[in-house]
Every structure is written in structure tokens, then in C-alpha cells.
Design a protein around this motif. Structure first.
Motif, PDB file in Angstrom:
ATOM      1  N   TYR A 262      37.626 -19.606 -73.466  1.00 16.62           N
ATOM      2  CA  TYR A 262      38.478 -20.580 -74.140  1.00 16.62           C
ATOM      3  C   TYR A 262      39.630 -19.874 -74.858  1.00 16.62           C
ATOM      4  CZ  TYR A 262      40.405 -23.821 -77.422  1.00 16.62           C
ATOM      5  OH  TYR A 262      41.304 -24.568 -78.132  1.00 16.62           O
ATOM      6  N   ALA A 263      39.343 -18.754 -75.527  1.00 17.19           N
ATOM      7  CA  ALA A 263      40.402 -18.015 -76.226  1.00 17.19           C
ATOM      8  C   ALA A 263      41.483 -17.561 -75.250  1.00 17.19           C
ATOM      9  CB  ALA A 263      39.809 -16.813 -76.967  1.00 17.19           C
ATOM     10  N   SER A 264      41.091 -17.186 -74.033  1.00 18.06           N
ATOM     11  CA  SER A 264      42.076 -16.801 -73.017  1.00 18.06           C
ATOM     12  C   SER A 264      42.957 -17.985 -72.638  1.00 18.06           C
ATOM     13  CB  SER A 264      41.366 -16.259 -71.773  1.00 18.06           C
ATOM     14  OG  SER A 264      40.659 -15.071 -72.067  1.00 18.06           O
ATOM     15  N   ALA A 265      42.343 -19.170 -72.551  1.00 13.14           N
ATOM     16  CA  ALA A 265      43.130 -20.369 -72.247  1.00 13.14           C
ATOM     17  C   ALA A 265      44.134 -20.652 -73.354  1.00 13.14           C
ATOM     18  CB  ALA A 265      42.204 -21.564 -72.051  1.00 13.14           C
ATOM     19  N   GLU A 266      43.726 -20.450 -74.598  1.00 13.63           N
ATOM     20  CA  GLU A 266      44.666 -20.596 -75.715  1.00 13.63           C
ATOM     21  C   GLU A 266      45.783 -19.564 -75.613  1.00 13.63           C
ATOM     22  OE1 GLU A 266      42.438 -22.444 -79.643  1.00 13.63           O
ATOM     23  OE2 GLU A 266      42.801 -20.296 -79.520  1.00 13.63           O
ATOM     24  N   GLU A 267      45.409 -18.323 -75.345  1.00 11.26           N
ATOM     25  CA  GLU A 267      46.394 -17.227 -75.293  1.00 11.26           C
ATOM     26  C   GLU A 267      47.443 -17.471 -74.210  1.00 11.26           C
ATOM     27  OE1 GLU A 267      46.442 -12.369 -74.537  1.00 11.26           O
ATOM     28  OE2 GLU A 267      44.541 -13.461 -74.749  1.00 11.26           O
ATOM     29  N   TRP A 268      47.029 -18.032 -73.065  1.00  6.37           N
ATOM     30  CA  TRP A 268      47.947 -18.274 -71.956  1.00  6.37           C
ATOM     31  C   TRP A 268      48.594 -19.655 -72.039  1.00  6.37           C
ATOM     32  CZ3 TRP A 268      49.573 -14.767 -68.414  1.00  6.37           C
ATOM     33  CH2 TRP A 268      48.855 -13.568 -68.341  1.00  6.37           C
ATOM     34  N   ASN A 269      48.355 -20.365 -73.134  1.00  8.87           N
ATOM     35  CA  ASN A 269      48.955 -21.688 -73.345  1.00  8.87           C
ATOM     36  C   ASN A 269      48.606 -22.682 -72.232  1.00  8.87           C
ATOM     37  OD1 ASN A 269      50.340 -20.978 -75.789  1.00  8.87           O
ATOM     38  ND2 ASN A 269      51.860 -19.892 -74.529  1.00  8.87           N
ATOM     39  N   VAL A 270      47.355 -22.615 -71.744  1.00 10.71           N
ATOM     40  CA  VAL A 270      46.931 -23.538 -70.691  1.00 10.71           C
ATOM     41  C   VAL A 270      45.694 -24.325 -71.123  1.00 10.71           C
ATOM     42  CG1 VAL A 270      47.909 -22.113 -68.850  1.00 10.71           C
ATOM     43  CG2 VAL A 270      45.508 -21.770 -69.537  1.00 10.71           C
ATOM     44  N   ALA A 271      45.355 -24.293 -72.410  1.00 12.42           N
ATOM     45  CA  ALA A 271      44.109 -24.901 -72.871  1.00 12.42           C
ATOM     46  C   ALA A 271      44.054 -26.404 -72.612  1.00 12.42           C
ATOM     47  CB  ALA A 271      43.891 -24.617 -74.359  1.00 12.42           C
ATOM     48  N   CYS A 272      45.214 -27.065 -72.662  1.00 15.08           N
ATOM     49  CA  CYS A 272      45.235 -28.516 -72.455  1.00 15.08           C
ATOM     50  C   CYS A 272      46.013 -28.906 -71.197  1.00 15.08           C
ATOM     51  CB  CYS A 272      45.818 -29.223 -73.673  1.00 15.08           C
ATOM     52  SG  CYS A 272      44.754 -29.120 -75.137  1.00 15.08           S
TER      53      CYS A 272
END
Length: 537
Positions: free
Chosen positions: A164-174
């Protein structure tokens, strides 16, 4: 080609293109989940050992999605909701399913490493898809621990937080991603997949049945997009629960050292509104199917579970009804109607001889002065063991007015949630009736369990259902009676074998004579017993 040769060829062959991969996947024997499991894990091994191009790799992994989830769900039935500790076959199935979820997660992560970094929307979409799948499958490994009533393996929560933190870091979480598993064809995103795992965990799945875990898991998947995940601002009021991305744990009480950059809070306000609206609609008579809650649960079951979720998903600290206190020492635990009956009576069970049916007044007198009619027999643990009723000794971790939290090594009899028990402090000869609220197997094989005691001194009796057709006679079975306890508002109740209860049904009970009673209301039930109020007739 034989199954053995096919398995070997799948394991050693290279899968260079989609056609080759599709042919292998189309031959999976879905009717034989064990063989299908072997073949699909060998398929994943082939991709990991000799990966095709990143594009082909990703498409093949996506093609496995529906079949893989079907196969693993079928295998999970072998260990889910079973008595603990798990048997050898159940243990093997559990480890195999968890290993497969972790393997497919590693395959997606491997595929991400092969992608050519690009600064465009297509690359971002692929990253979002891969990270969503990594979150989903890691979440499934955690869910298998819930379904097996197992302590979550070390490192799994950290893996989930990391994806999940990687998704936040790459700005793809949502960023929306397609989901072939959604029955309505809706898209999802990384945050929704992450939050759904947290929501299931906070609902205390260790006390739920396999069917209830699956139902709440489905609802969490459907509604997790209503919850929002936010960073924590020091100017905000303190949160009751947060998730720390650097801790190998689920939601927890916030830390005191101010690691706000690693902590996230979940806003479930919209989710709670949705649940309350559904409960209102159920009360108006709208069916679960009409509310898209599913066709595998009744309105009563849905309302009960939604009420539970409205309490836990509010993410507030709910005060305990009874304060827990640290405790030590040991307690004796006996399982099974036969062993419990012997613990309480101090003697073996025999079929009562025919006797007159006594009056209600005589029944009341018998139980008012029971100790005078049959002076207490001292219980002999050695005698108990000699006739085959084993007693397990559990260490007491803490206790409250309503029960205990116990710990036991892997040695001992298997127990399951909802099971009837007789418990006694090791220095005492008196036993109380109790039942297992929850039980969990630790990584090293030991068991922890929450035990609720039933108020009142129990009596071991004989009971039988009176035949509804004249001329038929039922044998007596072991049963128990608990007195009324006015101080806690508890009526006198019978503890009878599971499946006996039917409103207004007559039961004949025997204690130094026979009495007929009418079952009134079911006030409690477990995996092997029903607890009912009754009226002497």
C-alpha cells in the motif's frame, strides 16, 4: 499424456507467449481442486523461473485470477472453521493455500520489475493494477489465517503495508483498476483493497464462523470504497485506532512517540451511514437479496452481523462489560457431554430405570435441597482418566466476572468455537459449565482461547425427548440444568444436545425421578449444545 508427465512438463517448460499459457490454463482440472492446485502452482513456478515479456507475464497472471481464487476457496474448506489444533491433513492444506497466495503475489511483484519505466498514464495504470493484486493476494493470505483461526504469520502485515505504501508513493493508490472478481463488473483501487482487509480484521473474525467470515469479507470488499484513508495531522483530535505502516500489525492504538508520518487513520463515517440504512431497510421487511447483501443469509442473520459491524467499524474503543484482571495458575478443562457429565456427577452415566412422573412441587423441592438428597461425591481425576474422559490443563492469562482467557500447549484435545466445556480451578473439585467464545492457534502450535462461564451451579441430569408418536420410546441422554440467578437476570435453563430444541416440545428429565418440562425459548447455543428456558408441566 499422464497427469504426472503433464505436471512435470508444466514445471519445466518455458511459457513464451499467451497461446501457450492459455492452453495450460484451459486444461486445469477444476473439479479436482487438489490436482488443480498442483498444476496452477507449477504454472506460477514456470513464470517465476523463466519469465516471458512483462506484457505477456501480466496478462497470464490476470488470466489465472478467477480459476486461482476458485481453487483456493475450495481447498480452504478443508481447514476453515475446524477444531484446533488442526490435524495433519488440515495443516498441510492451510500451508499450501497460504503459500500459493504468497507465490502469486511474488509473481506480480516480479512482473513489475520487468516493466520498462515510463512517464505516462499506461505505465501508471499497470503499476496500479500490479500493486492492487499484490495487496489483494497478501490480504487473502491474512484472511486464510482468519478462516483457520490462526495467528497471522510474522511479516504478513508488513508486506501488506509495504504494497500500500508503494501505491501511495507512486500516486496510484486511488487509480481505478479493473476487477474480474467483482460480480457487477465494477472497478476498484489499491486503497479499497487495503482497507477491506483492515475492516475484516477489526471485526474480530476469530469468533465468526466460516460462512460469516466470507459474508463480511464480501461486504467489506463491496463497501470499502466508502471508507477513506488519511494521513494524521497533529492538530487533529487523537484517534482511537490507526494503522502504522512500519508495524507488523493491523489497526492498533496510536503510538505515544509521535510517528505520525507512518500512521494512517480510516474515516468510516460514510460506511456507518450505509450500514445503518441497510439495517433500517431490513427492519422494514426488505430482503437481503433486494439489498444486495446476498442470497446466502437470512434477514435475521444479516441484521445481527450488520449490528456487529456498526459497532466495530465505528473504530471506537468499546468499554468492556466486565473488567479483565491479570491472573495466573491453571484450570482444568473437560470437553464433550460424556466427560462433562462425569465431572459434574462424579459417576458414570446409566440409563435410568422406569419411574413415576413427579409433581412440580416435588421437582422444586428436589432442586432446592439437592445437596441433601445426594451428598456431593468427590471427583477423582485418576478415576476420570481411567474411564476415558481426559482432562486438559490450561494456564490462566486473565479473567473477568464472565470468564477466562486461557493458554495451552499443542498437546491436548481439540476444541472449537462454541463448544461446551466444564472448567474448574486446579485446586478446586467444583466444575462450572462454560463455552468457547473464540480460539486461536499460535504459530508455534499452542492455543489461546476466550472462555465464557455460565452463572449458577450446574447439575448433571438425564433427559430425553418425549415421542411425538405414541408407542415410541427415546433413550435418555446426558443433559444439564442451571438454576436461575436473579442477581444477573438469568432464568433457570436446560443444556441439551444440539438440535433438540423446538418451541413447546416436551422433554422428560430424570433426577431421582422423572419430570416433564416444556421447552420455551432458546437463550443460547453453541456448536454442540442448545440452552433453553423451560416450564414444568
Amino acid at each position: 499424456m499422464s497427469a504426472a508427465l503433464l505436471a512435470k512438463s508444466v514445471f519445466t517448460m518455458r511459457i513464451p507467449d499467451l497461446d501457450t499459457g492459455y492452453r495450460i490454463l484451459s486444461r486445469l482440472p477444476l473439479a479436482n481442486s487438489e490436482q488443480a492446485e498442483r498444476e496452477i502452482t507449477q504454472f506460477l513456478d514456470s513464470l517465476l523461473q523463466a519469465p516471458p515479456t512483462a506484457e505477456v507475464y501480466l496478462q497470464l497472471l490476470e488470466q489465472t485470477r478467477i480459476s486461482l481464487c476458485f481453487i483456493e476457496d475450495e481447498l480452504a474448506k478443508r481447514f476453515a472453521d475446524r477444531a484446533l489444533p488442526l490435524g495433519d491433513t488440515e495443516e498441510k492444506a492451510f500451508h499450501q493455500v497460504v503459500a500459493t497466495w504468497r507465490k502469486v503475489t511474488h509473481a506480480y511483484a516480479h512482473c513489475a520489475q520487468l516493466l520498462t519505466p515510463e512517464d505516462n498514464e499506461r505505465y501508471q495504470a499497470k503499476l496500479a493494477l500490479i500493486l492492487h493484486r499484490c495487496i489483494y493476494y497478501t490480504g487473502m493470505a491474512i484472511i486464510e489465517h482468519h478462516r483457520a483461526r490462526r495467528q497471522v504469520a510474522a511479516g504478513l502485515w508488513l508486506d501488506l503495508h509495504g504494497y500500500y505504501a508503494s501505491a501511495e508513493e507512486w500516486n496510484v493508490a486511488c487509480l481505478p483498476v479493473p476487477d474480474a472478481l467483482d460480480p457487477l463488473g465494477r472497478s476498484t483501487h489499491c486503497t479499497a483493497a487495503y482497507v477491506s482487509v483492515l475492516l475484516l480484521d477489526v471485526a474480530h473474525p476469530q469468533v465468526l464462523s466460516f460462512a460469516e467470515v466470507n459474508l463480511i469479507r464480501r461486504w467489506a470488499n463491496n463497501w470499502s470504497a466508502l471508507a477513506e484513508l488519511h494521513s494524521i495531522d497533529s492538530r487533529q483530535p487523537p484517534m482511537h485506532f490507526v494503522v502504522d505502516l512500519m508495524q507488523d500489525a493491523s489497526l492498533q492504538v496510536p503510538s505515544e512517540d509521535g510517528r505520525l508520518e507512518n500512521e494512517r487513520r480510516i474515516d468510516t463515517s460514510r460506511l456507518i451511514v450505509q450500514i445503518n440504512e441497510l439495517r433500517s431497510q431490513l427492519r422494514k421487511g426488505i430482503t437481503p437479496v433486494q439489498l444486495a447483501l446476498g442470497d446466502d443469509c437470512t434477514a435475521v442473520e444479516c441484521h445481527r452481523l450488520l449490528k456487529r459491524l456498526s459497532r466495530f467499524w465505528l473504530l471506537m474503543q468499546v468499554p468492556r462489560k466486565y473488567r479483565r484482571q491479570k491472573a495466573s495458575g491453571a484450570t482444568k478443562v473437560c470437553t464433550g457431554f460424556a466427560g462433562i457429565h462425569y465431572c459434574l456427577s462424579g459417576k458414570g452415566f446409566t440409563q435410568p430405570e422406569s419411574a413415576s412422573v413427579y409433581s412440580r412441587k416435588e421437582f422444586e423441592a428436589l432442586f432446592a435441597f439437592r445437596h441433601q438428597l445426594d451428598p456431593g461425591q468427590q471427583f477423582s481425576a485418576n478415576h476420570h482418566a481411567q474411564i476415558g474422559f481426559a482432562i486438559d490443563r490450561w494456564d490462566v492469562l486473565d479473567q473477568c466476572a464472565s470468564g477466562y482467557r486461557l493458554l495451552r500447549s499443542s498437546a491436548g484435545r481439540r476444541i472449537e468455537a462454541g463448544q461446551l466445556l466444564a472448567v474448574s480451578p486446579s485446586e478446586s473439585s467444583m466444575y462450572l459449565l462454560a463455552y468457547v467464545v473464540w480460539v486461536m492457534q499460535e504459530e508455534q502450535g499452542g492455543l489461546t482461547a476466550g472462555i465464557a462461564t455460565m452463572p449458577g451451579k450446574p447439575e448433571a441430569i438425564a433427559a430425553r425427548l418425549l415421542p411425538q408418536i405414541s408407542g415410541q420410546d427415546n433413550a435418555y441422554s446426558r443433559a444439564f440444568v442451571l438454576p436461575s440467578v436473579p442477581t444477573v437476570g438469568v432464568d433457570r435453563t436446560l443444556i441439551i444436545p444440539k438440535g433438540w430444541y423446538s418451541p413447546e416440545r416436551l422433554v422428560e428429565v430424570y433426577v431421582n425421578g422423572s419430570w416433564r418440562v416444556k421447552m420455551l425459548r432458546l437463550v443460547g447455543e453453541g456448536s454442540d449444545f442448545d440452552r433453553v428456558t423451560f416450564l414444568i408441566v
